[in-house]
Motif scaffolding. Sequence first.
Motif, mmCIF file in Angstrom:
data_model
loop_
_atom_site.group_PDB
_atom_site.id
_atom_site.type_symbol
_atom_site.label_atom_id
_atom_site.label_comp_id
_atom_site.label_asym_id
_atom_site.label_seq_id
_atom_site.Cartn_x
_atom_site.Cartn_y
_atom_site.Cartn_z
ATOM 1 N N GLY A 1 2.165 2.019 -1.858
ATOM 2 C CA GLY A 1 2.715 3.330 -2.315
ATOM 3 C C GLY A 1 2.467 4.349 -1.607
ATOM 4 O O GLY A 1 2.720 5.315 -1.672
ATOM 5 N N ARG A 2 1.808 3.873 -0.246
ATOM 6 C CA ARG A 2 1.816 5.159 0.762
ATOM 7 C C ARG A 2 1.978 4.425 2.086
ATOM 8 O O ARG A 2 1.669 3.346 2.250
ATOM 9 C CB ARG A 2 0.209 5.588 0.453
ATOM 10 N N VAL A 3 1.745 5.338 3.059
ATOM 11 C CA VAL A 3 1.797 4.839 4.524
ATOM 12 C C VAL A 3 0.664 5.653 5.109
ATOM 13 O O VAL A 3 0.620 7.084 4.936
ATOM 14 C CB VAL A 3 3.234 5.326 5.097
ATOM 15 N N ARG B 1 -2.879 -1.906 -5.744
ATOM 16 C CA ARG B 1 -2.211 -2.942 -6.537
ATOM 17 C C ARG B 1 -0.765 -2.515 -6.394
ATOM 18 O O ARG B 1 -0.381 -1.628 -6.832
ATOM 19 C CB ARG B 1 -2.603 -2.959 -8.059
ATOM 20 N N ILE B 2 0.097 -3.637 -6.162
ATOM 21 C CA ILE B 2 1.428 -3.414 -5.979
ATOM 22 C C ILE B 2 2.177 -4.154 -7.541
ATOM 23 O O ILE B 2 1.897 -5.468 -7.432
ATOM 24 C CB ILE B 2 2.143 -4.115 -4.799
ATOM 25 N N HIS B 3 2.459 -3.542 -8.208
ATOM 26 C CA HIS B 3 3.190 -4.116 -9.399
ATOM 27 C C HIS B 3 4.375 -4.982 -8.919
ATOM 28 O O HIS B 3 5.446 -4.417 -8.814
ATOM 29 C CB HIS B 3 3.664 -3.084 -10.709
ATOM 30 N N GLY B 4 4.470 -6.265 -9.299
ATOM 31 C CA GLY B 4 5.491 -7.007 -8.930
ATOM 32 C C GLY B 4 5.496 -7.621 -7.570
ATOM 33 O O GLY B 4 6.816 -8.049 -7.225
ATOM 34 N N ALA B 5 4.377 -7.569 -6.898
ATOM 35 C CA ALA B 5 4.335 -8.302 -5.582
ATOM 36 C C ALA B 5 4.436 -9.691 -5.429
ATOM 37 O O ALA B 5 4.587 -10.199 -6.763
ATOM 38 C CB ALA B 5 3.021 -7.837 -4.998
ATOM 39 N N GLN C 1 5.567 -2.210 0.278
ATOM 40 C CA GLN C 1 4.459 -1.983 -0.520
ATOM 41 C C GLN C 1 4.568 -1.038 -1.489
ATOM 42 O O GLN C 1 3.914 0.189 -1.689
ATOM 43 C CB GLN C 1 3.363 -1.513 0.437
ATOM 44 N N VAL C 2 5.847 -1.193 -2.355
ATOM 45 C CA VAL C 2 6.100 -0.276 -3.469
ATOM 46 C C VAL C 2 6.257 -1.066 -4.780
ATOM 47 O O VAL C 2 6.240 -2.462 -4.637
ATOM 48 C CB VAL C 2 7.614 0.421 -3.246
#
Length: 771
Positions: free
Chosen positions: A562-564, A6-10, A496-497
Amino acid sequence: MKDADRIHGAAHESHIHDSAIKHVTGRAEYTDDITEPAGCLHAYIGTAGIAHGHITALDLDAVRAAPGVVAVLTADDIPGRNDISPNGLDDEPVFTSDLVQFFGQPVFAVVAETRDLARRACQLAKIDYAPLPHACDIDAAEGADYPDVTAPLTLERGQVGPALNSAPHRIQGRLRVGGQDHMYLEGQIALAIPGEDDEIALFASTQHPSEAQHMVAHTLGVPANAVVVNVRRMGGGFGGKETQMNLFCVIAALAAKKLGRAVKLRPDRDQDMEITGKRHDFRIDYDLGFDDQGRILAVDGVFAARCGWSSDLSGPVTDRALFHADNAYFYPAVRLQSRPIKTNTVSNTAFRGFGGPQGVIAAERMIEEIAYALGRDPLEIRRANFYRDGADITPYHQTVEDNILSRLVDELEQSSDYQTRRRAVLDWNARGGPIRKGIALTPVKFGISFTATWFNQAGALVHVYNDGSIHLNHGGTEMGQGLYTKVAQVVAEAFQVDISRIKITKTTTEKVPNTSATAASSGTDLNGMAALDACTRIKARLVEFAAAHWNVPRETVQFLPGRVTMGAQTVSFDELIKAAYMARVQLSSTGFYKTPEIHWDRAAGKGQPFYYFAYGAACSEVSVDTLTGETRVDRADVLHDVGRSLNPALDLGQVEGAFVQGMGWLTSEELVWEGAGRLRTHAPSTYKIPLASDRPRIFNVRLADWSENVKPTIKRSKAVGEPPFMLPISVFEAIGMAVASLADYRICPRLDAPATPERVLMAAERLRAST
């Protein structure tokens, strides 16, 4: 969905406005809240006291000698050009030294130690005039043979004369539509701080920092690179700060450079309202031909507008009124003409909708005329005339694509229970009595893009710092509408942050140059795409680096929340950024976007001025006291198209706010100039905006969540700023129905806007007299 995914604020999520908490707690910093530099001075504007005439003597000695006065500025103190016309017509001086063209025109400015001392000193000026005849409204200006302030426009398709002459039914009428004050909560204000050499920095409440930059530059006689204009946020704008802020920025800058001290200029609300432009009021004459089924066969319309003393934006505003004079309807033969008439009043300017509302209400009046003439439900007449396959060419020769109006209207008709409620309204009115009811369901089709094609461009600047935090800057301005938040959501999704990683910074001309005004509902469309372009460039470098560093194919590198991931390997976003920095990968980029496909030939009246259309519909029910003219909105149901919403909560807020503001324009907000040419509705005490108690008693607002823009806009969304402003035309039409009940719905009441109690009462008396 797992938290890790989940991305907060996407994008496409409801997310709180970035300044919402600051707004309600009073911590949001506006221009007047900026800590004043040591020695800051304050300016105030001295204005003319007649509507038209020549200045024969100007005695400012008492002003200069007043307590606390440091300087007095006139036209003679301008080192560059004495002009702030936004269209290059050289017809709008900063200060006049001879000809006065409206009551309240700036003549001089006082700079003093305090704002109160500057304001009081202005009153000591002695100005003698040789008055000239003045004309403050359309009819008077036309009678005095006043010129147009700019070239008129004609849109034409088909053979209008023959079609009107052969039509089974023909109606000619006139509709007057009033103006409107922007009534932003934060008034006009500018703070200018001089720098070394020719440099100057301004903090201002403006929707168009680049234009303010250029106006200041050419009045000071310096290049644009010497001037920096900064805007963190505005307390409302609505178009009133697109060009009107130029005056305040220029005067503050002139004083600051002359005196070598910071200067702030903030007028009183009264002066702000007296000397800044409004929504154009219109006089619309229409000649309408239609058949027995209510289908429109021909329309001939002349749209005359009170433009004021200078051109400002009256050309494009009156053009756009013609662009929207069809609203949702196909006119087989049509001729539309604008008349941008000069008057001795303040120069009218941009306002939410930019001429569109005046065009749309004309279309709805013609539908109303047909319905009353044929004794039919206006909704039937609307449906009979909707754009459809084979009847989809506008008066400006653009094809209407992605026409979802029939689906929107059908859905709203069902969800609002329109047919049952209409029968109940007819039954209520049949009983007689002074309280009459009305109901109306009206559509909106609104074109999105600047009709000045070159304005359809935007730039952005994105930095990713080596700790993984992100800095976002673009040319759009935040006036409460949530633009900053939406663009930040686009950036958060791109990388994706979490949106909390993104620092939204003030709009400034020293980071993104040559920006367009935040106007024409295009702020998110343009700046969101520009920011996404910058992110895409940075991500491409990161993918290239990650593939080489971890020795994997490029296509295996994916940005996840949050990751790659690089094949089987996973690192956090922070780790990737740190590694990229150590490898000297560029983590900053500009972005750019220009709207494709659009073109416009004004001389020919043909082209594709709009990239796409936004749609909406509203059903409103009202009660009208026919003995007093007072009205009440009992219920409003709205279904509006924003494509695939970037932020449903913000979009709903925009629709609700636009509806109430549009109600004010159509029911209570009235501008009054006295015989001498002075604006008398110049304060909240004399100018009535809607109160909380004026909102619909029942207010149901929904977004068409099934809609998705067929054009590749930012995340397939659609603009939301201006289109919903026209939804409360349903309120205006419902009031008309209530009044029409007094003559058994046989006569169109022909209400003028705003439908104030006085106008409603007079219309009711006319219809009573006709029975």
